[in-house]
Design an enzyme around this catalytic site. Structure first.
Site, mmCIF file in Angstrom:
data_model
loop_
_atom_site.group_PDB
_atom_site.id
_atom_site.type_symbol
_atom_site.label_atom_id
_atom_site.label_comp_id
_atom_site.label_asym_id
_atom_site.label_seq_id
_atom_site.Cartn_x
_atom_site.Cartn_y
_atom_site.Cartn_z
ATOM 1 N N LYS A 1 0.830 -1.206 0.000
ATOM 2 C CA LYS A 1 0.000 0.000 0.000
ATOM 3 C C LYS A 1 0.861 1.250 0.000
ATOM 4 O O LYS A 1 0.670 2.158 -0.822
ATOM 5 C CB LYS A 1 -0.917 0.000 1.228
ATOM 6 N N CYS B 1 -19.526 6.114 4.694
ATOM 7 C CA CYS B 1 -19.503 4.649 4.840
ATOM 8 C C CYS B 1 -18.519 4.277 5.945
ATOM 9 O O CYS B 1 -17.463 3.683 5.703
ATOM 10 C CB CYS B 1 -19.128 3.994 3.512
ATOM 11 N N CYS C 1 -25.943 5.363 5.550
ATOM 12 C CA CYS C 1 -26.425 5.070 4.199
ATOM 13 C C CYS C 1 -27.390 6.139 3.702
ATOM 14 O O CYS C 1 -27.513 6.348 2.495
ATOM 15 C CB CYS C 1 -27.089 3.696 4.176
ATOM 16 N N CYS D 1 -25.866 -0.631 -4.253
ATOM 17 C CA CYS D 1 -25.051 -1.114 -3.140
ATOM 18 C C CYS D 1 -25.769 -2.277 -2.475
ATOM 19 O O CYS D 1 -26.860 -2.112 -1.917
ATOM 20 C CB CYS D 1 -24.795 0.003 -2.130
#
Length: 443
Positions: A318, A386, A393, A404
């Protein structure tokens, strides 16, 4: 006379005994045979049958003419039972004939009203005719990506937008030092919030060197024009005001965060400067060791390939791919952190267990022009809407779109759909103009 009569009776008795011995035994009379004989008497053709002269003498011959069947088969049921059975049979028939068409009608109605639902399919391998494999992208991924990108552009209030590792380099430093500063910011960011990383980086920018920071390195024409304007007017080109009693930064000094100062500082001093970040003891060792490797093996500049970057202690895939994008401008892989890993699995793009599996899955189908931006896009989404715990939501642009698969339905927006409230935090990351940048953190 008497003697003759006695002889005659004796002879008759002996004759009777002989005849009895010679004749077959009499058939046993049972209930069934008696009923059969009775029924035979009521037969339809009983009157037309001629009597057999031997019937009286031989009872067995008359019984053998009747079929040996059960009484329940011969006798008809009573009127009441026959009526009950007939009604129940009719009821069963009527019920079956009544229900069957109703079921058929319901099925037909369902088939007519039901619309084919779009199946959500994750990324999958498809075998080509030549035997090779290609990976097909998840269904509707582009629609999800476009909605989230528009939502993030309209409301850039996530900490990563202003305090991400790519934003924490010193604007007036040399390109080599800026690359090194980006690498240090990434090493500090592991298991640490962006706001905390920004504070630690600010201390390294201003407090790392001993005896004050060196003079600023002017490398651009824009910087030279600013200094020339200040000399002519006798005052800074851009006036700064103190905020909360803290005087503005002096733009005439460069950052103290560079390779040479990291090599010179003691581990104890470095550890105290970055003490707010997570695992600061280990990170102190990693930074000191990485600085020595960069000096000895890479001519005092950070490695320019992901593989070489991952050879540095504390640097994983990463960090390596994010550093390649931010420091070198080369997008050779996707930097996948916990937010990218978690959200893409919530969307159903793939079923992966580790961020590294997620990276390989995304790189197999995601267009390469999105490799650089997807990290910041999804990290910001994970910081504001999120969330790892308590997803909002109702504030997401995907709410109600059925895109989703993990949407918590029925949630009302907590901030009228405008994202999170803004909280201004001043973090002095001094640009060439000397203006402290205003950082925005979503609560």
């Amino acid at each position: 006379m008497c003697i003759e009569a006695m002889r005659t009776s004796r002879a008759s008795r002996e004759t009777a005994k002989v005849l009895q011995a010679l004749s077959p035994p009499a058939r046993r009379q049972t209930r069934s045979t008696s009923h059969s004989a009775l029924l035979k008497g009521f037969a339809y053709n009983a009157g037309k049958t001629e009597a057999d002269p031997d019937d009286g003498e031989d009872d067995g011959s008359s019984l053998t003419s009747v079929d040996t069947v059960d009484i329940e088969d011969i006798l008809e049921p009573s009127a009441k039972r026959r009526k009950t059975k007939a009604s129940s049979a009719a009821k069963t028939t009527s019920n079956s004939t009544r229900r069957t068409p109703e079921k058929k009608v319901e099925k037909l109605v369902k088939k007519e009203n039901s619309q084919p639902k779009a199946r959500r399919v994750p990324a999958r391998k498809v075998k080509n005719e030549d035997g090779s494999f290609t990976v097909e992208a998840p269904s509707n991924w582009d629609a999800i990506y476009s909605i989230v990108k528009k939502m993030r552009e309209d409301n850039p209030t996530a900490p990563v937008d202003t305090m991400g590792c790519a934003e924490l380099y010193w604007r007036a430093s040399s390109p080599r030092d800026r690359r090194f500063q980006t690498l240090i910011a990434l090493m500090l960011s592991s298991q640490t919030k962006d706001t905390v990383t920004a504070v630690a980086m600010q201390r390294l920018h201003t407090e790392l060197g001993e005896g004050g920071a060196p003079a600023i390195k002017l490398e651009t024409e824009h910087a030279e024009s600013i200094v020339k304007q200040e000399a002519e007017n006798g005052e800074p080109a851009i006036k700064q005001e103190a905020k909360d009693g803290v005087p503005p930064a002096n733009p005439s000094h460069d950052s103290t965060l560079n390779l040479e100062n990291i090599l010179a500082v003691s581990p104890e001093r470095l550890n105290s400067l970055i003490g707010t970040v997570g695992f600061h003891n280990n990170k102190t060792k990693y930074i000191k060791k990485a600085a020595e490797i960069i000096r000895d093996q890479y001519n005092s500049d950070i490695p320019s390939t992901p593989a070489e970057l991952m050879k540095l202690p504390g640097v994983g895939p990463k960090m390596a791919y994010l550093c390649m994008s931010a420091a070198w401008g080369k997008h050779e892989g996707i930097g996948v952190d916990v937010h990218v890993h978690r959200i893409t699995n919530l969307w159903g793009w793939h079923k992966t267990k580790t961020p590294e599996e997620t990276r390989m899955s995304l790189e197999s189908w995601l267009p390469k022009d999105k490799w650089h931006e997807i990290n910041k896009l999804l990290v910001g989404l994970g910081q504001t809407v999120c969330l790892p715990v308590g997803r909002r939501c109702g504030d997401c642009g995907l709410a109600g779109t059925k895109l989703c698969k993990s949407e918590i339905k029925g949630m009302a927006p907590k901030n009228n759909g405008r994202g999170l409230p803004k909280k201004e935090i001043v973090v002095e990351t001094f640009s060439l103009t000397g203006e402290p940048k205003i950082k925005v953190e979503g609560e």
